[in-house]
Design an enzyme around this catalytic site. Structure first.
Site, mmCIF file in Angstrom:
data_model
loop_
_atom_site.group_PDB
_atom_site.id
_atom_site.type_symbol
_atom_site.label_atom_id
_atom_site.label_comp_id
_atom_site.label_asym_id
_atom_site.label_seq_id
_atom_site.Cartn_x
_atom_site.Cartn_y
_atom_site.Cartn_z
ATOM 1 N N THR A 179 1.901 -4.695 4.076
ATOM 2 C CA THR A 179 1.804 -5.082 5.484
ATOM 3 C C THR A 179 1.292 -6.513 5.689
ATOM 4 O OG1 THR A 179 -0.400 -4.106 5.586
ATOM 5 C CG2 THR A 179 1.450 -2.714 6.270
ATOM 6 N N ASP A 180 0.618 -7.070 4.675
ATOM 7 C CA ASP A 180 -0.033 -8.376 4.903
ATOM 8 C C ASP A 180 0.967 -9.482 5.227
ATOM 9 O OD1 ASP A 180 -2.444 -7.140 4.409
ATOM 10 O OD2 ASP A 180 -2.689 -7.944 2.388
ATOM 11 N N THR A 230 0.826 -1.213 0.000
ATOM 12 C CA THR A 230 0.000 0.000 0.000
ATOM 13 C C THR A 230 0.857 1.259 0.000
ATOM 14 O OG1 THR A 230 -1.811 -1.134 1.075
ATOM 15 C CG2 THR A 230 -1.768 1.249 1.335
ATOM 16 N N SER A 241 1.827 -7.407 -1.071
ATOM 17 C CA SER A 241 2.567 -8.426 -0.311
ATOM 18 C C SER A 241 1.913 -9.804 -0.291
ATOM 19 C CB SER A 241 2.917 -7.925 1.086
ATOM 20 O OG SER A 241 1.829 -7.977 1.956
HETATM 21 N N1 LIG Z 1 -1.313 -2.162 3.928
HETATM 22 C C1 LIG Z 1 -0.865 -2.999 2.997
HETATM 23 O O1 LIG Z 1 0.243 -2.856 2.553
HETATM 24 C C2 LIG Z 1 -1.780 -4.128 2.590
HETATM 25 C C3 LIG Z 1 -1.576 -4.650 1.196
HETATM 26 N N2 LIG Z 1 -2.635 -5.586 0.866
HETATM 27 C C4 LIG Z 1 -0.249 -5.403 1.042
HETATM 28 O O2 LIG Z 1 0.133 -6.131 1.934
HETATM 29 O O3 LIG Z 1 0.368 -5.293 0.009
#
Ligand SMILES: NC(=O)C[C@H](N)C(=O)O
Length: 330
Positions: A88-89, A16, A58
Site C-alpha cells: 500500500t505504501d 502486506t 512496495s
Molecule cells: N500495507 C502495506 O502493504 C504496507 C507495506 N509496507 C508495503 O507497502 O509493502
C-alpha cells in the site's frame, strides 16, 4: 467482447497482502508464494491466471517495476479483467504510472491489505474479492481512447488513480484523497452491488520506451532557504517541489527558480486542492509561475514526479510539459 467464462489475470507483486511475520521476529516480509492463491474467494466460476513479476515490499518498487507491470498487462490477451495486488505504501504511484502508460481493453484494478493474513480479521481476502468483482464488472470496462483507467479498490471504495492517496499509516480504511471515491462495491444479498458516481473520461497516454529522465522531489517548510535545491537541480533533469498552500514558497526560492533552465513543477504539501498562482509576494505562486515554474494542478508531488519523469523521458520541451500540467491532460 469479454471471454466466457470470465478470465481474470491476478498479478501478485508483494506488500502486506503477501506477507507473513518472520518466525525469527525480524518483522513482516513478503513470502515467496503469495498467501492468496488463484482461488479468489467468491469467484469460483472465474478462470484465474496468476502472475508474479516481482515480490517486493512496495517501498522497494521503482518506476522500472511499474514499466515491467505495464508491459506484462499490455501483453495479456483474452482477459476479462486484471487485478494487481500491491503493497500500500507506493500503490498510488503504480496506479498513476499505469494510468499514464497503459491502454488496454479490460479493467485493471489495484488492491492490497493493511493487515497480514495471520492477523485477526485480515482485510486481504475481502479486498481481493472486491477488486476482482470490480475488474470483471461491465460498468468498469473501458473502450479504446476513453475509459476509467486503472482503479484502486480498498474497503469497498473505488478510486481513480489520479486522485487516490494513502491517508492513514495503519487503519484498514487507508485510502482516500480529494474529492473521494468514484464508486463503491458492497456485497448485497444477490451478489455484488456496484455503483459508479461518474462516467469515464478521455485518457491521455505518455508511454516512453524507456525511463531515461531523473526527477527529484523537494519538500518545503517554514524557514526553507533553498537548502538542497542546487544539488538536486544539478543531479536531475527536472524537479518537483511539494510547496505550501496553493503553491507558495519562501522568498529565497524565487531567484533559484528564476535561474534554472530545468523544469520545476510546483505541487502542494497540503492534502487537497489545486495549485493557483494567486499570491504576488516574493515566492508567492504568481511570482513562481512568472519565473517559469509549472503548477501541478491537483496532483500530489509524488504523482507529479511520475508525470514529469514520463514527459521528460519522451523528450518533451518545457512548453509542452507546461501544457500537459496546466491543461490537465492526464
Ligand atoms: N500495507 C502495506 O502493504 C504496507 C507495506 N509496507 C508495503 O507497502 O509493502
Amino acid at each position: 467482447m469479454p471471454p466466457t467464462p470470465a478470465r481474470l489475470a491476478l498479478i501478485h507483486t508483494g506488500g502486506t497482502i503477501a506477507s507473513r511475520p518472520d518466525p525469527g521476529g525480524a518483522g513482516l516480509t513478503p513470502q515467496q508464494a503469495p498467501q492468496l492463491t488463484e482461488h479468489v474467494p467468491g469467484l469460483e466460476d472465474v478462470q484465474v491466471q496468476t502472475y508474479q513479476p516481482f515480490n517486493l515490499p512496495s517501498p522497494h518498487v521503482t518506476p522500472a517495476h511499474m514499466l515491467e507491470l505495464a508491459r506484462l498487462i499490455g501483453g495479456l490477451e483474452d482477459v476479462s479483467g486484471a487485478v494487481i495486488t500491491h503493497g500500500t505504501d507506493t500503490l498510488e504511484e503504480t496506479a498513476f504510472f499505469l494510468h499514464l502508460t497503459l491502454l488496454c481493453p479490460f479493467p485493471v484494478v489495484l488492491t492490497g491489505s493493511m493487515r497480514h493474513a495471520a492477523e485477526l480479521s485480515g482485510d486481504g481476502p475481502g479486498n481481493l474479492r472486491d477488486a476482482a468483482q470490480v475488474a470483471l464488472h461491465p460498468a468498469s470496462r473501458a473502450t479504446y481512447g476513453t475509459g476509467r483507467g486503472p482503479l484502486v479498490v480498498f474497503g469497498g471504495d473505488i478510486f481513480d488513480a489520479r486522485t487516490v492517496t494513502k491517508v492513514h499509516t495503519s487503519a484498514v480504511d487507508a485510502f482516500g484523497g480529494y474529492p473521494g471515491p468514484i464508486g463503491r462495491i458492497d456485497q448485497g444479498a444477490g451478489g455484488p452491488a456496484l455503483r459508479y458516481f461518474a462516467g469515464p473520461e478521455v485518457r491521455h497516454l505518455y508511454a516512453p520506451p524507456e525511463l531515461k529522465a531523473k526527477v527529484e522531489v523537494l519538500y518545503a517548510y517554514a524557514g526553507w532557504q533553498g537548502e538542497g535545491f542546487a544539488e538536486a537541480e544539478a543531479r536531475a533533469d527536472g524537479l518537483v517541489i511539494a510547496a505550501l498552500g496553493t503553491g507558495n514558497l519562501p522568498a529565497e526560492l524565487l531567484p533559484l527558480i528564476e535561474a534554472t533552465h530545468k523544469p520545476v513543477v510546483i505541487a502542494t504539501r497540503t492534502h487537497a486542492g489545486p495549485i493557483l498562482p494567486v499570491y504576488g509576494y516574493a515566492g508567492g505562486g504568481a511570482t513562481l509561475r512568472r519565473a517559469g515554474a509549472i503548477p501541478a494542478s491537483f496532483l500530489n508531488a509524488h504523482k507529479a514526479r511520475l508525470l514529469l519523469l514520463l514527459l521528460l523521458s519522451l523528450g518533451l520541451e518545457q512548453s509542452e510539459v507546461r501544457r500537459v500540467f496546466e491543461d490537465g491532460l492526464f
